[in-house]
Write a protein that holds these residues in place. Structure first.
Motif, PDB file in Angstrom:
ATOM      1  N   VAL A 109      -1.708  75.115  33.259  1.00 13.59           N
ATOM      2  CA  VAL A 109      -0.437  74.060  32.915  1.00 13.59           C
ATOM      3  C   VAL A 109      -0.600  72.919  32.948  1.00 13.59           C
ATOM      4  N   ASP A 110      -1.321  72.332  33.694  1.00 16.65           N
ATOM      5  CA  ASP A 110      -2.447  71.241  32.526  1.00 16.65           C
ATOM      6  C   ASP A 110      -2.497  71.543  31.316  1.00 16.65           C
ATOM      7  N   ARG A 111      -3.136  72.895  31.092  1.00 16.56           N
ATOM      8  CA  ARG A 111      -4.034  73.144  29.624  1.00 16.56           C
ATOM      9  C   ARG A 111      -2.570  73.233  28.758  1.00 16.56           C
ATOM     10  N   LEU A 112      -1.948  73.550  29.001  1.00 22.79           N
ATOM     11  CA  LEU A 112      -0.267  73.864  28.167  1.00 22.79           C
ATOM     12  C   LEU A 112      -0.416  73.399  28.178  1.00 22.79           C
ATOM     13  N   LEU A 113      -0.048  72.359  28.566  1.00 28.02           N
ATOM     14  CA  LEU A 113       0.772  70.648  28.619  1.00 28.02           C
ATOM     15  C   LEU A 113      -0.101  70.183  27.135  1.00 28.02           C
ATOM     16  N   ALA A 114      -0.994  70.047  27.694  1.00 29.54           N
ATOM     17  CA  ALA A 114      -2.192  69.297  26.909  1.00 29.54           C
ATOM     18  C   ALA A 114      -1.898  70.332  25.288  1.00 29.54           C
ATOM     19  N   VAL A 115      -1.910  71.449  24.867  1.00 31.79           N
ATOM     20  CA  VAL A 115      -2.262  72.540  23.605  1.00 31.79           C
ATOM     21  C   VAL A 115      -0.453  71.930  22.883  1.00 31.79           C
ATOM     22  N   VAL A 116       0.062  72.716  24.134  1.00 28.22           N
ATOM     23  CA  VAL A 116       1.195  73.029  23.548  1.00 28.22           C
ATOM     24  C   VAL A 116       2.290  71.257  23.218  1.00 28.22           C
ATOM     25  N   TYR A 117       2.617  70.827  24.169  1.00 29.93           N
ATOM     26  CA  TYR A 117       2.773  68.999  23.826  1.00 29.93           C
ATOM     27  C   TYR A 117       2.259  68.444  24.581  1.00 29.93           C
ATOM     28  N   PRO A 118       1.432  68.147  23.932  1.00 28.65           N
ATOM     29  CA  PRO A 118       0.372  66.988  24.029  1.00 28.65           C
ATOM     30  C   PRO A 118       0.802  65.793  23.877  1.00 28.65           C
ATOM     31  N   LEU A 119       1.487  65.300  23.016  1.00 26.02           N
ATOM     32  CA  LEU A 119       2.577  64.059  23.414  1.00 26.02           C
ATOM     33  C   LEU A 119       3.806  63.686  24.355  1.00 26.02           C
ATOM     34  N   ARG A 120       4.052  64.855  24.055  1.00 22.68           N
ATOM     35  CA  ARG A 120       5.885  64.861  24.930  1.00 22.68           C
ATOM     36  C   ARG A 120       5.307  64.371  26.685  1.00 22.68           C
ATOM     37  N   SER A 121       4.099  65.103  26.530  1.00 18.66           N
ATOM     38  CA  SER A 121       4.006  65.413  28.019  1.00 18.66           C
ATOM     39  C   SER A 121       2.885  64.824  28.678  1.00 18.66           C
ATOM     40  N   ARG A 122       2.807  62.878  27.849  1.00 15.22           N
ATOM     41  CA  ARG A 122       1.679  62.336  28.279  1.00 15.22           C
ATOM     42  C   ARG A 122       2.064  61.150  29.666  1.00 15.22           C
ATOM     43  N   HIS A 123       3.421  61.680  29.549  1.00 18.29           N
ATOM     44  CA  HIS A 123       3.761  60.993  30.890  1.00 18.29           C
ATOM     45  C   HIS A 123       3.766  61.803  32.154  1.00 18.29           C
ATOM     46  N   LEU A 124       3.488  62.257  32.043  1.00 17.00           N
ATOM     47  CA  LEU A 124       3.713  63.298  33.224  1.00 17.00           C
ATOM     48  C   LEU A 124       1.777  63.924  33.542  1.00 17.00           C
ATOM     49  N   ARG A 125       1.040  64.025  32.159  1.00 18.66           N
ATOM     50  CA  ARG A 125      -0.038  64.567  32.262  1.00 18.66           C
ATOM     51  C   ARG A 125      -0.612  63.446  33.314  1.00 18.66           C
ATOM     52  N   THR A 126      -0.904  62.729  34.354  1.00 21.67           N
ATOM     53  CA  THR A 126      -1.478  61.276  34.594  1.00 21.67           C
ATOM     54  C   THR A 126      -2.027  61.947  35.860  1.00 21.67           C
ATOM     55  N   SER A 127      -3.672  60.428  36.059  1.00 21.17           N
ATOM     56  CA  SER A 127      -4.042  60.724  37.654  1.00 21.17           C
ATOM     57  C   SER A 127      -3.144  60.905  38.444  1.00 21.17           C
ATOM     58  N   SER A 128      -1.946  60.218  38.182  1.00 22.15           N
ATOM     59  CA  SER A 128      -1.827  59.749  39.596  1.00 22.15           C
ATOM     60  C   SER A 128      -0.464  60.676  39.850  1.00 22.15           C
ATOM     61  N   ASN A 129      -0.188  61.943  39.421  1.00 19.64           N
ATOM     62  CA  ASN A 129       0.835  61.924  39.317  1.00 19.64           C
ATOM     63  C   ASN A 129       0.114  63.881  40.049  1.00 19.64           C
ATOM     64  N   ALA A 130      -1.352  63.803  39.834  1.00 19.84           N
ATOM     65  CA  ALA A 130      -1.990  64.979  40.092  1.00 19.84           C
ATOM     66  C   ALA A 130      -2.415  64.564  41.344  1.00 19.84           C
ATOM     67  N   TRP A 131      -2.038  63.498  41.480  1.00 15.92           N
ATOM     68  CA  TRP A 131      -3.139  63.096  42.354  1.00 15.92           C
ATOM     69  C   TRP A 131      -1.677  62.743  43.669  1.00 15.92           C
ATOM     70  N   LYS A 132      -0.790  63.159  43.248  1.00 17.01           N
ATOM     71  CA  LYS A 132       0.126  63.302  44.331  1.00 17.01           C
ATOM     72  C   LYS A 132       0.034  64.794  44.595  1.00 17.01           C
ATOM     73  N   ALA A 133       0.085  65.638  43.391  1.00 11.63           N
ATOM     74  CA  ALA A 133       0.164  67.145  43.875  1.00 11.63           C
ATOM     75  C   ALA A 133      -0.348  68.047  44.547  1.00 11.63           C
ATOM     76  N   VAL A 134      -1.828  66.896  44.029  1.00 14.06           N
ATOM     77  CA  VAL A 134      -2.909  68.091  45.647  1.00 14.06           C
ATOM     78  C   VAL A 134      -2.738  67.132  46.844  1.00 14.06           C
ATOM     79  N   ALA A 135      -2.246  66.010  46.822  1.00 16.97           N
ATOM     80  CA  ALA A 135      -2.541  65.850  48.201  1.00 16.97           C
ATOM     81  C   ALA A 135      -1.333  66.550  48.875  1.00 16.97           C
ATOM     82  N   LEU A 136       0.390  67.066  48.122  1.00 13.63           N
ATOM     83  CA  LEU A 136       1.023  67.941  48.867  1.00 13.63           C
ATOM     84  C   LEU A 136       0.524  69.162  48.885  1.00 13.63           C
ATOM     85  N   VAL A 137      -0.641  69.382  48.317  1.00 12.17           N
ATOM     86  CA  VAL A 137      -1.037  70.744  48.475  1.00 12.17           C
ATOM     87  C   VAL A 137      -1.674  70.715  49.480  1.00 12.17           C
TER      88      VAL A 137
END
Length: 289
Positions: A109-137
Motif C-alpha cells: 500500500v505504501d508503494r502504491l501511494l508513493a507511485v500513484v499519489y506521491p504528493l497527495r499522500s505525503r501527509h499519510l506516508r509519515t514515520s509517525s503513522n507507520a509506527w502507529k500502524a506497527v504498534a496496532l499490529v
C-alpha cells in the motif's frame, strides 16, 4: 472441539522435516540479521517503508529463533521441554505468518501511494503513522495470542506423552467458525495486493500527471510481483490447508510458509537501495517545483 485422545499414538522422528527446518534456519538467521543491521544502519527510520521492513525483519528473526526446537522435535520425536515452552515457540511460529502478511501488505500500500499519489499522500506516508500502524499490529497479535495459548494449553493436556507441534493427534479437530478468520484475513490482504499491483502497473503504463516519474519501472513492479508470489507460495496454501486439516497433509504447507523468512530479505531488503534512490529523486524533484 472434540478432545478425543487417540490412544497408542506417539510422535516418531521425521528427519526430512528436521532437515528442511534446519536449512531454513541456517539460511534465514544470517539473511535476516544482516538485513536488519543494514536497514537500521544505512536507512532512515523516518521512512514508513523502512519502518515496515524493519518490523518484517524482526518478525522473521522471531520465527527463525523458534526453529531449533522444531528441528529437535522432528529429529528425535521427543519433546524435552515444558508445555509452556511449547506454547511460546508455537505461538511465535504461527504469528509470523499473519505478521509477515500484514507488513507485506503495508509495504504494498505504501508503494502504491508513493507511485500513484506521491504528493497527495505525503501527509499519510509519515514515520509517525507507520509506527502507529506497527504498534496496532503487535498489540493485535498479543491479544489474540492470549486466547490461543489457553486453548493450546488445554489441548496439550490431552496428550498421554510429552509432545509439541503435532499435538493435534491428541484430539479430533472440529471445524468451527473461528477457523475461517485467518483464511479470510489472508484472502483480503491478497486482494489488496492484487489491486495495488494492478493500479501501479496501469499508472506506470499510462504516465498519469499525478503519478511519480519512475524511470526504472522494472524495479518498482518487482516489489509488487514478489508480494503476490509470497502470498501465493507461502501464506494462502497454508490458510486453506488449515480448513481441511482432517484430510490435508499440513506439514508440507507449513514448510512452504516458513520459507517466507528466507525470501523476505532476498525480495525486499536487497532491492531497497535502488528503489529508494528513485523515490528520493522523485521527492527532490517535487520539492523543487
Amino acid at each position: 472441539m472434540n478432545n478425543t485422545v487417540k490412544d497408542g499414538w506417539k510422535p516418531e522422528p521425521e528427519p526430512v522435516y528436521a532437515a528442511v527446518f534446519g536449512c531454513i534456519m541456517a539460511l534465514g538467521l544470517p539473511l535476516n540479521a544482516v538485513s536488519l543491521w543494514i536497514l537500521v544502519r544505512r536507512h532512515s527510520l523516518k521512512s514508513p517503508n523502512v519502518v515496515f521492513m524493519v518490523n518484517l525483519a524482526i518478525s522473521d528473526l522471531l520465527l527463525v529463533i523458534s526453529l531449533p526446537t522444531r528441528v529437535y522435535f522432528y529429529a528425535t520425536g521427543t519433546w524435552p521441554l515444558s508445555s509452556a515452552a511449547c506454547i511460546v515457540t508455537t505461538v511465535i511460529f504461527r504469528k509470523n505468518i499473519t505478521c509477515s502478511a500484514i507488513f507485506i501488505t503495508f509495504i504494498c500500500v505504501d508503494r502504491l501511494l508513493a507511485v500513484v499519489y506521491p504528493l497527495r499522500s505525503r501527509h499519510l506516508r509519515t514515520s509517525s503513522n507507520a509506527w502507529k500502524a506497527v504498534a496496532l499490529v503487535w498489540l493485535f497479535l498479543v491479544v489474540t495470542n492470549i486466547q490461543q495459548s489457553v486453548t493450546m494449553s488445554r489441548d496439550l493436556k490431552n496428550c498421554s506423552v510429552p509432545v509439541c507441534f503435532d499435538y493435534h493427534h491428541c484430539w479430533t479437530p472440529n471445524i468451527s467458525a473461528a477457523i475461517y478468520v485467518k483464511p479470510v484475513l489472508v484472502f483480503i490482504m491478497l486482494t489488496v495486493n492484487v489491486v495495488c499491483t494492478t493500479l501501479v502497473s496501469w499508472t506506470l503504463r499510462s504516465h498519469l500527471k499525478d503519478s511519480a516519474r519512475v524511470s526504472n519501472k522494472v524495479n518498482v513492479m518487482l516489489i509488487f510481483v514478489m508480494n503476490l508470489v509470497m502470498f501465493a507460495l507461502c501464506f494462502f496454501p497454508l490458510s486453506i490447508g488449515l480448513l481441511t486439516i482432517k484430510t490435508t497433509p499440513i506439514r508440507p504447507l507449513v514448510c512452504l510458509a516458513t520459507m517466507n523468512c528466507c525470501l523476505d530479505p532476498l525480495f525486499y531488503y536487497f532491492s531497497l537501495d535502488n528503489f529508494w534512490k528513485k523515490k528520493e529523486d522523485v521527492d527532490l524533484a517535487a520539492s523543487e517545483q
